[in-house]
Design a protein around this motif. Structure first.
Motif, mmCIF file in Angstrom:
data_model
loop_
_atom_site.group_PDB
_atom_site.id
_atom_site.type_symbol
_atom_site.label_atom_id
_atom_site.label_comp_id
_atom_site.label_asym_id
_atom_site.label_seq_id
_atom_site.Cartn_x
_atom_site.Cartn_y
_atom_site.Cartn_z
ATOM 1 N N VAL A 205 0.842 -1.198 0.000
ATOM 2 C CA VAL A 205 0.000 0.000 0.000
ATOM 3 C C VAL A 205 0.881 1.253 0.000
ATOM 4 N N THR A 220 -5.978 2.755 0.644
ATOM 5 C CA THR A 220 -6.534 1.708 1.509
ATOM 6 C C THR A 220 -7.967 1.364 1.117
ATOM 7 N N ALA A 223 -7.594 -0.869 -1.875
ATOM 8 C CA ALA A 223 -6.629 -1.966 -1.770
ATOM 9 C C ALA A 223 -7.208 -3.130 -0.980
#
Length: 325
Positions: A205, A220, A223
């Motif tokens: 990330v 985030t 992801a």
């Protein structure tokens, strides 16, 4: 005696002349072979001798590919390479393999402008490598994303029970050599793996956050293993533009690269010995399994080698739900 000495001297002279002409003939022959290879070569050898845009393909399952890394380094050092296009079509692979190629692409991008052009997909480690470039182009229907990490291991315990097989072991601590395919996975083992997965996920990330115009929170949010079409990826800033190779060339033009330069693919060197050995070995294995010759090649094309990847993986599995930490 004098006559004999004169004969010996003359023989030495003739030998020296003969040696000279032999060497000269070999040099001319070598030059001729090189010229023929230059004129007739189909591997881009001729194009590499003049200014050009280098193209390198990253396809299939990603592993620690030393030959690919060497080619990227050769491209970095090549004065005639004015810009680079990475043609990516990969579902991902080992996390370490993606990391190694990512780092080499970043090294290359510090010296030459590098763009990525995504074909069918750039997922997981494939997308990781794409982020190492400074501009990502994808088709509208390309598959992009699957940011995440997983680990997979088989469990043979049910089969062992049916066969009446047990495993005895003595080890220094409970987590040594665990998880094992021969024992049920315990919660401490899963916690250990989960910790590894989350650490690598956090690192992945971070790469996307660093390389894309996105905040940590924005990365985030997407992801979670999800994949997107090229159109959706553009909306989420995972890619920079839609199109094909010509769009990548246009971007290189904004970096001072002559867009009229020829695009030359830097292909891997052919190794006939290794190829024929592996082909013969594949055929033997196929015959042992009762399959026709060439069956394992088909399995390779279908990506079956992913079943045997070892270590942490960054790979997209469309046939099953993603395993997340």
């Amino acid at each position: 005696m004098a006559t004999r000495a004169d004969d010996l001297i003359e023989r030495h002279r003739l030998r020296r002349k003969l040696t000279f002409w032999r060497v000269a003939a070999l040099a001319v022959a070598g030059f001729g072979i090189a010229a023929a290879a230059y004129a007739l070569g189909d591997d881009g050898f001729r194009g590499r001798a003049v200014d050009h845009i280098a193209k390198i393909k990253i396809e299939g399952t990603i592993t620690e590919d030393e030959k690919l890394i060497e080619r990227l380094e050769d491209i970095r050092k090549a004065n005639h390479v004015k810009g680079v296009i990475l043609s990516i079509d990969s579902p991902g692979g080992t996390t370490v393999g993606g990391e190694a190629i990512y780092e080499q692409v970043r090294k290359l991008a510090r010296d030459k402008p590098v763009a990525a052009q995504v074909g069918t997909l750039a997922a997981s480690a494939g997308y990781m490598i794409a982020t190492a470039t400074d501009h990502i182009v994808a088709r509208q229907s390309s598959i992009i994303g699957s940011i995440g990490v997983l680990i997979q291991f088989p469990n043979f315990t049910n089969m062992m029970e049916k066969l009446g097989i047990t495993l005895d072991e003595v080890k220094s601590s409970p987590l040594k050599a665990e998880p094992s395919p021969f024992n049920p996975t315990t919660e401490p083992e899963r916690a250990m793996l989960r910790s590894m997965i989350l650490d690598s996920y956090d690192w992945f990330v971070g790469l996307v956050e660093e390389r894309r115009p996105l905040s940590r929170a924005e990365v985030t949010a997407i992801a979670d293993g999800s994949v997107f079409t090229g159109r959706q990826a553009l909306q989420r800033k995972l890619v920079d533009s839609l199109g094909g190779e010509e769009k990548a060339i246009d971007w290189l033009g904004t970096k001072g690269v002559d867009t009229k330069l020829e695009v030359v693919e830097w292909k891997p060197e052919k190794s006939s010995g290794g190829f024929f050995f592996s082909q013969a070995l594949s055929n033997r294995i196929a015959q042992a399994l009762g399959l026709p010759s060439g069956s394992l090649d088909v399995l390779h094309e279908l990506g079956a080698e992913r079943l045997f990847l070892d270590g942490l993986l960054s790979v997209w599995h469309p046939e099953r739900a993603a395993i997340r930490g």
